[in-house]
Design a protein around this motif. Structure first.
Motif, PDB file in Angstrom:
ATOM      1  N   ASP A 179       0.957  -1.096  -0.422  1.00 55.36           N
ATOM      2  CA  ASP A 179       0.058  -0.393  -0.008  1.00 55.36           C
ATOM      3  C   ASP A 179       0.688   1.251  -0.231  1.00 55.36           C
ATOM      4  O   ASP A 179       1.281   1.977   1.129  1.00 55.36           O
ATOM      5  CB  ASP A 179      -0.653   0.115   1.194  1.00 55.36           C
ATOM      6  N   VAL A 180       1.441   1.538  -0.850  1.00 53.33           N
ATOM      7  CA  VAL A 180       1.926   2.480  -1.504  1.00 53.33           C
ATOM      8  C   VAL A 180       2.152   4.239  -0.570  1.00 53.33           C
ATOM      9  O   VAL A 180       2.885   4.584  -0.118  1.00 53.33           O
ATOM     10  CB  VAL A 180       2.815   2.928  -3.115  1.00 53.33           C
ATOM     11  N   ASP A 181       0.829   3.975  -1.049  1.00 58.69           N
ATOM     12  CA  ASP A 181       0.277   5.219  -0.794  1.00 58.69           C
ATOM     13  C   ASP A 181      -0.074   5.664   0.552  1.00 58.69           C
ATOM     14  O   ASP A 181       0.502   6.913   1.724  1.00 58.69           O
ATOM     15  CB  ASP A 181      -0.952   5.924  -0.860  1.00 58.69           C
ATOM     16  N   LYS A 182      -0.228   5.207   1.575  1.00 62.47           N
ATOM     17  CA  LYS A 182      -0.120   4.240   3.051  1.00 62.47           C
ATOM     18  C   LYS A 182       1.369   4.104   4.031  1.00 62.47           C
ATOM     19  O   LYS A 182       1.313   4.969   4.940  1.00 62.47           O
ATOM     20  CB  LYS A 182      -1.132   3.794   3.830  1.00 62.47           C
ATOM     21  N   PHE A 183       1.956   3.424   3.060  1.00 61.27           N
ATOM     22  CA  PHE A 183       2.964   4.069   3.740  1.00 61.27           C
ATOM     23  C   PHE A 183       4.003   4.525   3.342  1.00 61.27           C
ATOM     24  O   PHE A 183       4.740   5.596   4.155  1.00 61.27           O
ATOM     25  CB  PHE A 183       4.041   2.717   2.887  1.00 61.27           C
ATOM     26  N   ASN A 184       4.183   5.794   2.468  1.00 61.63           N
ATOM     27  CA  ASN A 184       4.221   7.167   2.257  1.00 61.63           C
ATOM     28  C   ASN A 184       3.997   7.608   3.065  1.00 61.63           C
ATOM     29  O   ASN A 184       5.479   9.233   3.314  1.00 61.63           O
ATOM     30  CB  ASN A 184       4.736   7.178   0.770  1.00 61.63           C
ATOM     31  N   GLN A 185       2.642   8.486   3.052  1.00 60.79           N
ATOM     32  CA  GLN A 185       2.280   8.821   5.165  1.00 60.79           C
ATOM     33  C   GLN A 185       3.032   9.268   5.598  1.00 60.79           C
ATOM     34  O   GLN A 185       3.305   9.638   6.091  1.00 60.79           O
ATOM     35  CB  GLN A 185       0.734   8.747   4.352  1.00 60.79           C
ATOM     36  N   VAL A 186       3.068   7.302   6.372  1.00 54.55           N
ATOM     37  CA  VAL A 186       3.400   6.821   7.431  1.00 54.55           C
ATOM     38  C   VAL A 186       5.488   8.041   7.753  1.00 54.55           C
ATOM     39  O   VAL A 186       6.180   8.434   8.479  1.00 54.55           O
ATOM     40  CB  VAL A 186       3.350   5.684   7.886  1.00 54.55           C
ATOM     41  N   GLY A 214       3.273   1.513  10.159  1.00 53.64           N
ATOM     42  CA  GLY A 214       2.959   1.386   8.687  1.00 53.64           C
ATOM     43  C   GLY A 214       1.120   0.351   8.660  1.00 53.64           C
ATOM     44  O   GLY A 214       0.688  -0.128   9.288  1.00 53.64           O
ATOM     45  N   PRO A 215       1.144   0.539   7.527  1.00 52.18           N
ATOM     46  CA  PRO A 215      -0.104  -0.603   6.673  1.00 52.18           C
ATOM     47  C   PRO A 215       0.240  -1.612   7.117  1.00 52.18           C
ATOM     48  O   PRO A 215       1.295  -2.304   6.375  1.00 52.18           O
ATOM     49  CB  PRO A 215      -0.424   0.203   5.228  1.00 52.18           C
ATOM     50  N   ASP A 216      -0.296  -2.931   6.762  1.00 47.21           N
ATOM     51  CA  ASP A 216      -0.780  -4.342   6.879  1.00 47.21           C
ATOM     52  C   ASP A 216       0.510  -4.727   8.002  1.00 47.21           C
ATOM     53  O   ASP A 216       1.256  -5.487   8.201  1.00 47.21           O
ATOM     54  CB  ASP A 216       0.538  -5.269   5.702  1.00 47.21           C
ATOM     55  N   ASN A 248      12.251  10.753  -5.648  1.00 46.06           N
ATOM     56  CA  ASN A 248      12.773  10.372  -7.070  1.00 46.06           C
ATOM     57  C   ASN A 248      13.261   8.689  -7.078  1.00 46.06           C
ATOM     58  O   ASN A 248      14.369   8.796  -8.072  1.00 46.06           O
ATOM     59  CB  ASN A 248      13.799  11.342  -7.417  1.00 46.06           C
ATOM     60  N   CYS A 249      14.356   8.424  -5.590  1.00 47.66           N
ATOM     61  CA  CYS A 249      14.930   7.704  -5.297  1.00 47.66           C
ATOM     62  C   CYS A 249      14.345   6.104  -5.376  1.00 47.66           C
ATOM     63  O   CYS A 249      14.157   5.347  -6.224  1.00 47.66           O
ATOM     64  CB  CYS A 249      16.137   7.755  -4.445  1.00 47.66           C
ATOM     65  N   CYS A 250      13.142   6.200  -4.395  1.00 48.52           N
ATOM     66  CA  CYS A 250      12.666   5.196  -3.840  1.00 48.52           C
ATOM     67  C   CYS A 250      10.995   5.516  -3.231  1.00 48.52           C
ATOM     68  O   CYS A 250      11.048   5.240  -2.281  1.00 48.52           O
ATOM     69  CB  CYS A 250      13.590   4.712  -2.625  1.00 48.52           C
ATOM     70  N   SER A 251      10.444   5.663  -4.185  1.00 46.20           N
ATOM     71  CA  SER A 251       9.232   6.134  -3.775  1.00 46.20           C
ATOM     72  C   SER A 251       7.888   4.828  -3.753  1.00 46.20           C
ATOM     73  O   SER A 251       7.148   5.006  -2.511  1.00 46.20           O
ATOM     74  CB  SER A 251       7.959   7.113  -5.216  1.00 46.20           C
ATOM     75  N   THR A 252       8.644   3.814  -4.013  1.00 48.74           N
ATOM     76  CA  THR A 252       7.744   2.562  -3.416  1.00 48.74           C
ATOM     77  C   THR A 252       8.537   1.663  -2.691  1.00 48.74           C
ATOM     78  O   THR A 252       7.995   0.221  -2.853  1.00 48.74           O
ATOM     79  CB  THR A 252       6.744   2.287  -5.418  1.00 48.74           C
ATOM     80  N   LYS A 253       9.415   1.910  -2.403  1.00 47.94           N
ATOM     81  CA  LYS A 253      10.189   1.500  -1.648  1.00 47.94           C
ATOM     82  C   LYS A 253       9.508   1.524  -0.443  1.00 47.94           C
ATOM     83  O   LYS A 253       9.797   1.484   0.584  1.00 47.94           O
ATOM     84  CB  LYS A 253      11.741   1.272  -2.148  1.00 47.94           C
ATOM     85  N   ILE A 254      10.534  -0.148   0.484  1.00 44.02           N
ATOM     86  CA  ILE A 254       9.875  -0.345   1.890  1.00 44.02           C
ATOM     87  C   ILE A 254      10.992   0.355   2.373  1.00 44.02           C
ATOM     88  O   ILE A 254      11.199  -0.005   3.543  1.00 44.02           O
ATOM     89  CB  ILE A 254       9.816  -1.411   1.709  1.00 44.02           C
ATOM     90  N   GLY A 255      12.541   0.012   1.552  1.00 36.72           N
ATOM     91  CA  GLY A 255      13.233   0.710   2.836  1.00 36.72           C
ATOM     92  C   GLY A 255      14.314   2.088   1.494  1.00 36.72           C
ATOM     93  O   GLY A 255      14.568   1.573   0.497  1.00 36.72           O
ATOM     94  N   CYS A 256      14.778   2.714   2.431  1.00 34.82           N
ATOM     95  CA  CYS A 256      15.910   3.894   1.775  1.00 34.82           C
ATOM     96  C   CYS A 256      16.334   4.226   2.807  1.00 34.82           C
ATOM     97  O   CYS A 256      16.232   5.192   3.688  1.00 34.82           O
ATOM     98  CB  CYS A 256      14.345   4.809   0.850  1.00 34.82           C
ATOM     99  N   ARG A 257      17.948   4.585   1.618  1.00 36.15           N
ATOM    100  CA  ARG A 257      18.618   6.032   2.647  1.00 36.15           C
ATOM    101  C   ARG A 257      19.073   6.660   0.934  1.00 36.15           C
ATOM    102  O   ARG A 257      19.654   6.422   0.918  1.00 36.15           O
ATOM    103  CB  ARG A 257      19.993   4.708   2.516  1.00 36.15           C
TER     104      ARG A 257
END
Length: 700
Positions: A179-186, A214-216, A248-257
């Motif tokens: 759930d990309v939108d909810k994940f990104n909001q959190v 987060g979601p789920d 720009n880098c990882c909008s749909t990912k579950i982790g980013c640095r």
């Protein structure tokens, strides 16, 4: 040994799911809980994957090619070797930040910065940076500037003879969120909270880490950090820049640095940091990793805690969530949502447009006067530029603007749902720190009144352009009234609310006063008159009745202003010194002298087309709302010159010396109205009553 422990933890989840299926709960509840448990199992597997990945050290480097090279055995290499070998020699520094320079402010001078994650112990930090001091120069041979390191530390060195680079490094998790939108909001909310906390840190450490659900039922862990030599504002700005790279880098990912020379940001669905006491600048000894035999037991116990505790917490959260879900479901079946719930439901789809205040502040250069485009009763408007290079216009509502949270949310909800070439496009909004900001597409030619009523600028508006503007406004209104999935009454249509793009195409703006109609609704009443005097229909002005025909009246005034180049509030010489544009146009049209209405600069325009538009404008401003055409009829009149037009009746002769307090005293105390009108006048661009927008902060 480790594999058997992990297997035992997995058995806990499988046993839990088996007990659910064999229980006496209703099948629907078992299905919901089993599905959620399966999601929990997947989350746990991802969590174990991250733990495994963290156990294996990985490195990264970035070589700044644009900063040039140095030669072997040169003075730069000598200074670099001195800096890198002595960077961690000061053992008195135990809070994870090292900074050393050598060689002076010249092309051969070198500076190095070492920064360890806020939870890393001093010995581990120095060891990490020493390894990075060997690794990075080998990965970037002969480069004057480079950056790299491990999970626990970042090393950056650069020439003192050049500006320090600010290029971000992006590393992303390969897995996508469901759930990309909810994940990104959190993630956005978590990183914003951490940024505020880290920026407020002291001169020893600017670091913050926490987690959110987060979601789920996923647990999202986040950490942000700046070099402690930055000021609070510089740290916040650096973290805003780093955070802005995430989409720009990882909008749909579950982790980013995101790693920058002076700050870094990271989030994952597994814990990647240790707790740090709030009252100490350095990690507590109880979180250190012993190397003795007893330390092995400590590591083993810690691994068990790291695996078991999240499972137990997640199961408890699962049970609580299922209980809350069915309770809310039962409550919804026995109750009806109130108006506040409906408003929240409407604003939720627009939450993806919510922007961070610091992002807007940086885009407008801290709302500098140099970027100020104008000032209205609502507050100032600024030009800005986002990180992606897009130009924006930011409307910043002042505290005494008269547009409260209801009007603000109203504009956000309406404009976000409306998509038409002749309506201004909303890019985002901000409701934070008592700030109310609206971010629109930037239109370089400002508003229609800026060109139309300026003695020199109006010359560029020939008849072809003015006719295009009239047609465009009509199309925009037709969309609002009939073609959109909503039925919108604008209620404040005027020249200053018509913006022009680079090709002078019109776009209707400012929906703070707009009202939403149901499909079969034809008119409504209000106890508070809002809008701009001179553009308001008589039935709305005197009785508080408004409908689509109210916007038609305002459109008629606009048409006459566009043709004449005169404001409706202008004084016209005639029998009555208080004649407004409407009465002046009617008298000249009736006497066959309609050419007196036309702006002298329109010498080359189509005379028949201009006369037809004057005729349409007079039809729109008729006193009886039923006699005015609809926007659908007006669009047809403008597109088909062969269509015969009915004769207009005499419009209402509203004089410019009418008292605004007299108008409002019909509905409420006159002294209150006077104070309100004076307050609005003080906030307007021009002192003319015709240019003041009135908003009363009362329910209506």
């Amino acid at each position: 040994m480790e594999r058997s422990r992990i297997k035992a933890r997995l058995n806990i989840l499988y046993t839990f799911l088996h007990l659910l299926r064999s229980s006496s709960l209703p099948r629907s509840q078992i299905s919901a809980m089993s599905t959620t448990g399966s999601l929990l199992l997947l989350a746990f597997l991802s969590y174990l994957t991250i733990l495994t990945a963290q156990a294996s050290v990985f490195s990264y480097t970035y070589c700044f090619n644009q900063k040039g090279n140095y030669t072997n055995s040169s003075m730069y290499q000598t200074n670099l070797d001195i800096v890198l070998s002595g960077l961690t020699s000061n053992t008195q520094i135990d809070y994870g930040f090292y900074n050393l320079s050598h060689g002076g402010q010249n092309p051969d001078g070198v500076s190095a910065i070492g920064l360890c994650r806020g939870d890393v112990k001093p010995n581990e930090c120095r060891s990490c940076l020493k390894n990075a001091s060997i690794l990075v120069p080998n990965k970037c041979p002969n480069k004057k500037e480079a950056m790299g390191g491990y999970n626990e530390c970042v090393l950056h060195y650069y020439s003192l003879g050049a500006l320090e680079s600010n290029t971000p490094i992006c590393m992303k998790n390969v897995n996508n969120a469901t759930d990309v939108d909810k994940f990104n909001q959190v993630v956005s909310d978590l990183l914003y909270k951490l940024r505020e906390k880290a920026a407020a840190g002291d001169s020893l450490r600017k670091y913050a880490a926490a987690n959110e659900t987060g979601p789920d039922f996923l647990t999202i862990f986040g950490a942000v950090q700046c070099t402690p030599d930055l000021s609070q504002q510089d740290c916040s700005d650096c973290l805003v820049r780093a955070t802005s790279e995430i989409p720009n880098c990882c909008s749909t990912k579950i982790g980013c640095r995101i790693i920058m020379p002076r700050c870094n940001v990271r989030f994952e669905i597994g814990r990647f940091f240790d707790p740090v006491p709030e009252d100490s600048p350095s990690p507590s000894p109880r979180f250190s990793t012993p190397t003795s035999a007893s330390g092995g037991k400590s590591n083993e116990s810690r691994s068990v805690i790291v695996i078991v505790v999240p499972i137990v917490v997640a199961i408890l959260m699962l049970i609580a969530a299922v209980f809350i879900y069915f309770r809310k479901r039962k409550h919804k079946e026995t109750s009806q949502p109130d108006e506040a719930d409906q408003l929240d439901d409407e604003i939720k789809p627009t939450e993806s447009l919510q922007l961070d205040f610091d992002t807007i502040r940086l885009a407008t250069d801290n709302f500098s006067d140099a970027n100020k485009l104008g000032q209205g009763g609502f507050g100032p408007v600024y030009k800005g530029k986002l990180y992606n290079g897009e130009d924006i216009a930011v409307k910043r509502l002042s505290m005494n603007s008269g547009q409260g949270d209801i009007e603000f949310k109203n504009e956000v909800i309406l404009v976000a749902k409306l998509q038409h070439r002749n309506l201004v496009r909303l890019l985002g909004f901000c409701l934070e720190r008592r700030e109310r900001l609206l971010v629109y597409e930037f239109l370089p030619n400002k508003s229609l009144d800026y060109l139309l009523f300026d003695p020199t600028q109006r010359a560029q508006l020939d008849w072809e352009i003015r006719y295009k503007i009239i047609v465009g406004i009509a199309r925009g209104l037709l969309y609002l009234h009939e073609d959109s999935r909503l039925r919108i009454i604008h209620r404040d249509l005027k020249t200053s609310n018509i913006l022009l793009d680079e090709e002078l195409n019109p776009k209707i703006s400012d929906f703070g006063m707009a009202r939403l109609f149901v499909v079969d609704q034809t008119q409504s009443n209000t106890s508070r008159i809002v809008g701009t005097y001179g553009y308001m229909a008589p039935e709305y002005l005197m009785q508080g009745q408004f409908s689509m025909k109210s916007d038609v009246f305002s459109f008629g005034v606009l048409v006459l202003e566009i043709i004449s180049g005169k404001k409706n509030s202008a004084t016209f010489h005639g029998e009555n010194s208080h004649d407004c544009l409407i009465s002046f146009a009617w008298k000249n049209w009736r006497e066959g002298a309609a050419s007196n209405i036309i702006d002298p600069v329109l010498s080359n325009g189509s005379r028949d087309e201009i006369m037809r538009c004057i005729h349409i404008g007079l039809l729109c401003v008729q006193e009886n709302a039923a006699d005015r055409p609809t926007m659908a009829s007006i669009s047809l009149m403008l597109s088909s010159h062969s269509l015969s037009l009915p004769l207009p009746s005499q419009p209402p002769f509203l004089t410019n010396n009418i008292s605004l307090s007299e108008i409002n005293s019909r509905e409420y105390n006159s002294s209150e109205a006077t104070r309100s009108s004076e307050r609005r006048s003080n906030n307007s661009v021009e002192a003319s009553k015709n240019e003041v927008s009135f908003t009363e902060l009362y329910p209506r």
